[in-house]
Design an enzyme around this catalytic site. Structure first.
Site, PDB file in Angstrom:
ATOM      1  N   LYS A  72      23.687  36.483 -48.751  1.00 29.45           N
ATOM      2  CA  LYS A  72      22.700  36.291 -47.682  1.00 29.45           C
ATOM      3  C   LYS A  72      21.568  37.330 -47.679  1.00 29.45           C
ATOM      4  O   LYS A  72      20.464  37.035 -47.245  1.00 29.45           O
ATOM      5  CB  LYS A  72      23.394  36.280 -46.319  1.00 29.45           C
ATOM      6  N   ASN A  93      20.362  32.300 -44.923  1.00 28.89           N
ATOM      7  CA  ASN A  93      21.459  31.398 -45.308  1.00 28.89           C
ATOM      8  C   ASN A  93      20.947  29.997 -45.636  1.00 28.89           C
ATOM      9  O   ASN A  93      21.716  29.097 -45.918  1.00 28.89           O
ATOM     10  CB  ASN A  93      22.515  31.332 -44.207  1.00 28.89           C
ATOM     11  N   GLY A 134      27.603  39.612 -39.024  1.00 36.77           N
ATOM     12  CA  GLY A 134      26.445  38.785 -39.374  1.00 36.77           C
ATOM     13  C   GLY A 134      26.143  37.691 -38.360  1.00 36.77           C
ATOM     14  O   GLY A 134      24.989  37.461 -38.008  1.00 36.77           O
ATOM     15  N   VAL A 225      32.391  31.252 -31.875  1.00 33.35           N
ATOM     16  CA  VAL A 225      31.753  30.854 -33.144  1.00 33.35           C
ATOM     17  C   VAL A 225      32.773  30.228 -34.100  1.00 33.35           C
ATOM     18  O   VAL A 225      32.406  29.701 -35.139  1.00 33.35           O
ATOM     19  CB  VAL A 225      31.064  32.044 -33.863  1.00 33.35           C
TER      20      VAL A 225
END
Length: 287
Positions: A72, A93, A134, A225
């Site tokens: 990334k 990404n 991240g 997430v």
């Protein structure tokens, strides 16, 4: 016969390891549903081969590709341009290839935000976020750009939390604070949105981030997430306390929708993508 076209649009992903990434199944299901002749190729690209893979994608006229760990940050040096969020976050990404030019974006936070907006507009809201990796970084920046009033980031390594908070303060109109995460995290009164941006709960329906559940308030949005399992232990507990749960499946699906819109200028069916993931994760739960 002359009107038949045997050339598919090429998209895909560069990461390593890549075998457990279900994005290919999700996106190809949506391509088929939309009648788009496109492929999403899941490629295992080692660190030493990233430059060659990017050149190859340009040479083969791919429309774009996703970049996952560990590429990334490294991919940035091979790109011609960065979108605002990617520049601030310092990670990419999603890369779009147009006329041989490579434009990098970051859809991690954008996918989360699209999912969040289904239940609440983050503008003017107070956010409490667990973790400073991240995903946390990308989400915090997007929340800042979306006009969140204040973001508190808590992390075991408090310096990492402060780095993200400073990033938000310096690059967006939002205020942010980094705090140490010691013992059970307590959600401050007046918090509108609570986010677990750690990996706790991934593949483990019983795992729970260290948070004082009694500090959750009825009516709060509690987001995770983690896409698999979608209904994490945290979300089940939050729902039992009258909070609105938001699972990581929506974030993953919206990331795909946003990426393909950048590459092809077409909006895929999120419902088809969600179902494809549920089928996969459901099967893996049983196994």
């Amino acid at each position: 016969m002359s009107n038949q076209n045997f050339r598919s649009i090429l998209t895909g992903s560069f990461s390593t390891p890549c075998a457990d990434n279900p994005t290919v199944a999700m996106i190809e299901a949506a391509y088929r549903h939309a009648g788009i002749d496109a492929r999403y190729i899941n490629c295992d690209v080692k660190v030493a081969h990233l430059a060659a893979a990017v050149k190859g994608a340009v040479a083969m006229e791919w429309a774009g590709f996703n970049c996952s760990l560990p590429h990334k940050v490294a991919v940035i040096e091979y790109l011609d341009e960065l979108a605002e969020a990617a520049r601030i976050i310092g990670a990419v990404n999603c890369v779009t290839i147009r006329d041989g030019r490579l434009v990098g974006d970051n859809t991690d936070g954008k996918g989360f935000l699209a999912s969040l907006r289904d239940v609440v507009d983050p503008a003017g809201r107070t956010v409490f976020m667990l973790g400073a990796g991240g995903a946390a970084r990308a989400i915090a920046v997007e929340l800042g750009l979306a006009g969140a009033a204040h973001i508190t980031v808590v992390n075991r390594d408090a310096a990492k939390a402060e780095t993200i908070a400073a990033l938000v303060r310096d690059n967006t109109g939002s205020d942010a604070t980094g705090c140490p995460w010691s013992g059970k995290a307590r959600v401050p009164e007046g918090t509108d949105i609570v986010i677990n941006a750690t990996s706790v709960g991934l593949g483990d329906a019983q795992a729970m981030p260290e948070i004082d559940l009694d500090t959750l308030a009825k009516g709060q949005v509690v987001a995770d997430v983690i896409p698999n399992p979608p209904m994490t232990c945290l979300l089940r507990e939050a729902r039992a306390r009258g909070c609105t749960p938001l699972d990581g499946l929506g974030m993953l699906v919206n990331q795909g929708v946003i990426g393909v819109a950048l590459w092809l200028g077409k909006t895929l069916d999120a419902g088809v993508m969600t179902q494809a993931l549920r089928d996969i994760f459901g099967a893996s739960d049983a196994g």
